[in-house]
Design an enzyme around this catalytic site. Structure first.
Site, mmCIF file in Angstrom:
data_model
loop_
_atom_site.group_PDB
_atom_site.id
_atom_site.type_symbol
_atom_site.label_atom_id
_atom_site.label_comp_id
_atom_site.label_asym_id
_atom_site.label_seq_id
_atom_site.Cartn_x
_atom_site.Cartn_y
_atom_site.Cartn_z
ATOM 1 C CE LYS A 52 -3.832 -2.462 2.247
ATOM 2 N NZ LYS A 52 -4.414 -2.708 3.548
ATOM 3 C CD GLN A 96 -3.390 -4.543 6.840
ATOM 4 O OE1 GLN A 96 -3.546 -3.289 6.064
ATOM 5 N NE2 GLN A 96 -3.814 -5.500 6.059
ATOM 6 C CG ASP A 119 -9.228 -0.241 5.064
ATOM 7 O OD1 ASP A 119 -9.017 -0.597 4.224
ATOM 8 O OD2 ASP A 119 -8.472 -0.331 6.048
HETATM 9 N N1 GUN Z 1 -6.843 -7.032 6.567
HETATM 10 C C1 GUN Z 1 -6.944 -7.888 5.586
HETATM 11 N N2 GUN Z 1 -7.691 -7.158 4.571
HETATM 12 C C2 GUN Z 1 -7.442 -5.513 5.202
HETATM 13 C C3 GUN Z 1 -7.918 -4.418 4.495
HETATM 14 O O1 GUN Z 1 -8.515 -4.276 3.333
HETATM 15 N N3 GUN Z 1 -7.884 -3.129 5.164
HETATM 16 C C4 GUN Z 1 -7.253 -3.337 6.531
HETATM 17 N N4 GUN Z 1 -7.149 -2.392 7.198
HETATM 18 N N5 GUN Z 1 -6.761 -4.675 7.026
HETATM 19 C C5 GUN Z 1 -7.015 -5.761 6.132
#
Ligand code: GUN
Length: 293
Positions: A52, A96, A119
């Protein structure tokens, strides 16, 4: 069978976003700024967050990575979130998941300002999404919808079976595909661990979305001839022949399912890169819509 190449498509969209950043620079407007909070040293989470942050750099966004050890207290994390909510330079941020067991993920999600929740996990955004109001869509379902759209795959009137009911993929995916929208109008069945005779459902599906987190769970004999197969799984399985000791496999037995599918996503290189690019699109939206200049 046609491969749904998420890597190539995400690169195309990143080029478009980079052009947009160029225009933003010329107009002297604010450059989008994403922050990511990573707690602990879960290798998969580290890899996702790295991807990311790297993608932000590639397209010219600003990014900030906040790393803390797994023994951080819930209060300390909530304080970081509060600071990010107030930080006028940060347009959007993510925490995350998964978080260490002693931290309540729901409490953390609720603490994020919905305006910065790129998100799309906060119930305010989730509720808006469910009602078809403008919202930050959760990154993985948004990526899948974008992929279906850009590949010109018709969804209206189709039977869609979603496998897995998580808050971040299965449940929002089922809502998005049943909405009255350009990519939507499906008849959706949301299946889960208590579903009886899963194969009877998947064999009726024009579109299968597999988001269960179990390697090769969807076998070839569960796929209807001509179905569109979207594999959300990113599972690490031991593989001594690989230098790193594992390989990534999806929730779908790719080789067997590709013999039946009209379109299918690979793992890696399918849904994963689309998730990242969706987060970037949400961050650009957050930057455009900020009301605290
Ligand atoms: N863990 C697995 N997928 C995601 C996501 O799209 N965003 C976040 N913050 N954590 C995750």
């Amino acid at each position: 069978m046609q491969l749904l190449d998420g890597k190539a498509l995400s690169n195309t969209i990143k080029d478009e976003l980079a052009e947009e950043v160029g225009r933003i620079r010329q107009s002297d407007l604010k450059i989008p700024h994403l922050a990511a909070v990573l707690i602990g040293d879960n290798p998969a989470s580290e890899s996702y967050v790295r991807s990311k942050v790297r993608s932000c750099e590639k397209i010219g966004f600003q990014s900030t990575l906040i790393r803390r050890k797994a023994d951080i207290t819930e209060d300390e994390l909530l304080e970081i979130i509060d600071d990010l909510n107030k930080d006028r330079d940060i347009d959007g941020f993510i925490v995350q998941l998964p978080l260490p067991k002693h931290i309540d993920e729901d409490k953390v999600t609720l603490a994020i300002d919905p305006k910065k929740d790129v998100d799309g996990f906060h119930p305010v955004n989730f509720g808006k999404m469910a009602q078809g109001l403008p919202a930050y869509l959760p990154a993985t379902p948004f990526g899948i919808v974008t992929m279906l759209d850009r590949y010109g795959i018709e969804t209206s009137g189709k039977e869609c079976v979603v496998v897995g009911r998580s808050n971040i993929v299965g449940t929002p995916m089922s809502i998005l595909l049943s909405r009255k929208a350009k990519v939507g109008n499906c008849t959706v069945t949301l299946t889960h661990s208590r579903t009886r005779d899963l194969a009877a459902h998947t064999l009726n599906a024009d579109i299968i979305i597999a988001a269960i987190g179990i390697p090769n769970f969807i076998t070839g004999d569960m796929v209807k001839e001509g179905a569109v197969v979207i594999d959300v799984g990113i599972n690490r399985v031991e593989d001594a022949s690989k230098k790193r000791g594992y390989r990534l496999v999806g929730d779908v037995d790719f080789d067997a399912a590709s013999e039946k599918a009209s379109y299918i996503t690979p793992v890696p290189g399918g849904v994963g890169p689309m998730t990242v690019v969706s987060l970037l699109m949400n961050t650009l939206k957050a930057c455009r819509e900020r009301d605290y200049q």
